[in-house]
Design an enzyme around this catalytic site. Structure first.
Site, PDB file in Angstrom:
ATOM      1  N   ALA A  59      46.667  40.986  47.664  1.00  0.00           N
ATOM      2  CA  ALA A  59      45.245  40.608  47.671  1.00  0.00           C
ATOM      3  C   ALA A  59      44.731  40.386  49.098  1.00  0.00           C
ATOM      4  CB  ALA A  59      45.059  39.362  46.822  1.00  0.00           C
ATOM      5  N   HIS A  60      43.458  40.057  49.206  1.00  0.00           N
ATOM      6  CA  HIS A  60      42.843  39.944  50.532  1.00  0.00           C
ATOM      7  C   HIS A  60      43.393  38.763  51.331  1.00  0.00           C
ATOM      8  CE1 HIS A  60      39.171  37.592  48.708  1.00  0.00           C
ATOM      9  NE2 HIS A  60      40.313  37.121  48.296  1.00  0.00           N
TER      10      HIS A  60
END
Lengths: 329, 329, 329
Positions: free
Chosen positions: A244-245
């Site tokens: 994920a980011h």
């Protein structure tokens, strides 16, 4: 590029039986090798190929060595030896030819900077001002975004998508269908009376990937929201992994298939994250941690070691009894 | 499109310090903004860029506001403010330009209906009789099936596949590698003496997706067998999520990365499904349910609230003791 | 191809009401069918279409049969009947037309061998010396590697990647975004003083897939390292499934969405692997095993039966109490 069997033996700590000085210019399978190639014989089932081979030398193990009377390089781990010899001969891999040709059917935008001996497959799309280093190999149908940067000797396989501005180091490998730089899952929930609404938070940072990183197929690595998503050198990531980011992954960490790393988690160096393991967001895993397959890490880990929480499957009756007992307390 | 700082302040409930009437026509990063742009300053690490910026105004927070003496918009949540301002300026996003150009290398079949200001990337393929609304943006290599329909302002990224006849609403975003409308996993098992055989049940229904739906990368959404798979307005779905055939998902529900929803499950409105959560097929989840990450829902849920069943990982010795104790009972 | 209603009834063990000898040449939805087509009526919601249909005959159930006075084929399972009738009429499926046309925008390398009546979509790329059997259908943007071999009547959907040398049998179906033949996750860890390094083990074997295999979207199947990855006849695999290198899967086994099979695992015939189930590497699962969804198999299984270890989610307070009790012992 040519090496003597002696030179190859040094690279893979092998023992030579036969000619030390024979000159070899590459690797090929037993059945198609000529006398200037070295081949692999690591399994009895290839004994027939071995008998007919014209290879100049053969990599094999102590237990199989007697099957062959020609030049041989005897090693404990023949695959590792093969890997090192292939590396010696350059980026080329068995069956994956870097032809150094750019397909007429590739679409290359203005301002793209191409290094030497680039390979680009049919229907690949390279965006404006992207930079591809020497000997980079882009597969058919891959899409490289604007201003993306792919380091020398890296191989991007078919139908990969690399979004705008993402950076990969040298000697990386990205397998088919993987996506690098998609928007992170960042939304603000706006409450307006009875009804709420999701508003996307712009994901304005990028993805920075180091050297010698390997990424499997159909994996997703999101771009950062304000801070880059960072994958350090020598990280290896398997298929169908979610990164994920804003995640950061330290040097030489390995992440097995179907694992998921939630937003802003930080994973140290030399970690081993098992298949389907989950790491919660916004936590820190220190260096040297092993998380077993199917386990879920919910808190920061500050001591190296092995962590787990995966119940093994058992016959259904036994499982039902166990669940009943757990619930009863 | 131009807005005064006053008009922008109204949209994001911010406080102006400086000129209320300055006219701004877009958003840009501090280092490249001209005097007709608004920039974001939400982190000390961009202080050097701030000192040199030529931006007409800066979005910032109360605690950072004193770093800047120019026009500023002071807000509690600068990312949310940025999101709203970007929305005000239209579909355009930082770094993702909707050029309103159709690549010469796109392949557009007969009968396709195109709205105004459409962007289609190189090597995208648009099938017969597909309909693209105004300002739709299709990425390179994306494949839009026959009779598919994409609502205005939606953005479909690179290498996405949307099968025949699927419908997306307005302002949707689908990230790279995602597949919408693949056949559901529906097979009849035909037993013939000793041997059985799978026969595919035709999946003849479609996928209907509402407005303002966001879908991450490498996600799969299957088409219905006889009944459509339905995703309501304002649903947000992360990467690598499986949505099986005939599933229905209510308005404003969020589904995090690697979650899986099995066939014919119905999920209500305003739900939050955590990362890697699994929902069994043919069950109903009512409105307002939160399922924590890594949990497995096996029965219908009829009361709003939080549900979980994920054991957190622990040091391996501790885990082995715990498993032994559970098994002993 | 034409069949009488009598001939179709034999194939799907149905009972005819009306003409036994009416000749029918295909399947179509109620609203567009002509008098030489058979249609499906299995849900009251299509009653209006039924009233206006011009179909020559209708497949329906005992309970719905009275809604229609025309020719009908009454069956217990109308979808299964439809499946068998569609199969009788050949590879064609509702809405998925095999046009037997090769797009001008496909890129077909030298040496490709094409059977009869092949369909290839726009921007598909077929590598050197690949072999496509009769009536194979390759979707837009799909990439078929060099020397790959796709058996007759198989359908490869959009943006699929099949790597060099992989083999698929006859009548297979691969949905969009799936990758077959990516490198397995095989690395040797080379320790050099304080620092370790991953060296990729060449993955020199392939993927061999039998006849009648169905594979969903965004699934990854890795090629073998030295031994092929093998998927036997009549195996069905759902979306987002990970099949690692050297895995072998026996005849008629079904694997549901998000399942993961680690390297060198062997799964027998007639098994059912539930959604998100995980199978550890280097273990054997015998024939006839069912693994429930969300369960993790860590040891070889030598007796047929059902295996599970998935705790169902429960209200969070109850879960917290249960976890506290388990930990206390």
């Amino acid at each position: 590029m040519k090496f003597t069997l002696e030179q190859l033996a040094v690279r893979c700590e092998g023992e030579i039986v036969g000619s030390h000085s024979i000159s070899l210019d590459g690797v090929a399978n037993l059945d198609i090798a000529d006398s200037d190639k070295i081949s692999l014989y690591s399994d009895k089932k290839y004994a027939a190929d071995l008998r007919n081979t014209r290879a100049g030398a053969v990599i094999t193990t102590p237990s199989l060595a007697e099957d062959y009377s020609g030049n041989k390089l005897v090693v404990a781990n023949p695959l590792l030896a093969l890997a090192r010899i292939l590396t010696a001969y350059g980026a080329e891999n068995l069956g994956r030819k870097a032809t150094a040709e750019i397909s007429d059917h590739a679409v290359i935008a203005f301002g793209v900077k191409l290094g030497k001996d680039i390979t680009i497959g049919a229907n690949a799309v390279i965006g404006t001002n992207a930079v591809l280093g020497d000997q980079v190999c882009i597969g058919p149908g891959a899409v490289i975004g604007e201003n993306a940067c792919i380091g020398a000797f890296s191989r991007i396989d078919a139908n990969v998508t690399i979004y705008d501005g993402c950076q990969l180091g040298r000697r990386c490998h990205v397998s088919a269908g993987t996506v690098i730089g998609s928007d992170g899952f960042g939304f603000a929930e706006i409450v307006d009376g009875d009804q709420s609404e999701w508003v996307a938070i712009p994901q304005v940072a990028g993805v920075i990937i180091g050297d010698d990183v390997s990424i499997g197929s159909n994996t997703s690595i999101d771009r950062g929201s304000l801070e880059d998503t960072v994958i350090a050198d020598d990280v290896i990531i398997d298929n169908l992994v979610q990164i994920a980011h804003n995640v950061s992954i330290g040097r030489h960490t390995a992440i097995a298939g179907c694992a998921g790393i939630a937003g802003s988690a930080r994973i140290g160096e030399n970690c081993k994250i098992g298949g389907r393991a989950s790491i919660l967001g916004h936590i820190d895993i220190c260096d040297g941690v092993t998380v077993y397959a199917d386990s879920y890490v919910t808190k920061s880990i500050t001591s190296p070691g092995i962590y787990s929480a995966a119940l093994p499957a058992m016959p259904i009756k036994q499982w039902h009894k166990l669940v009943a007992r757990i619930r009863r307390g």
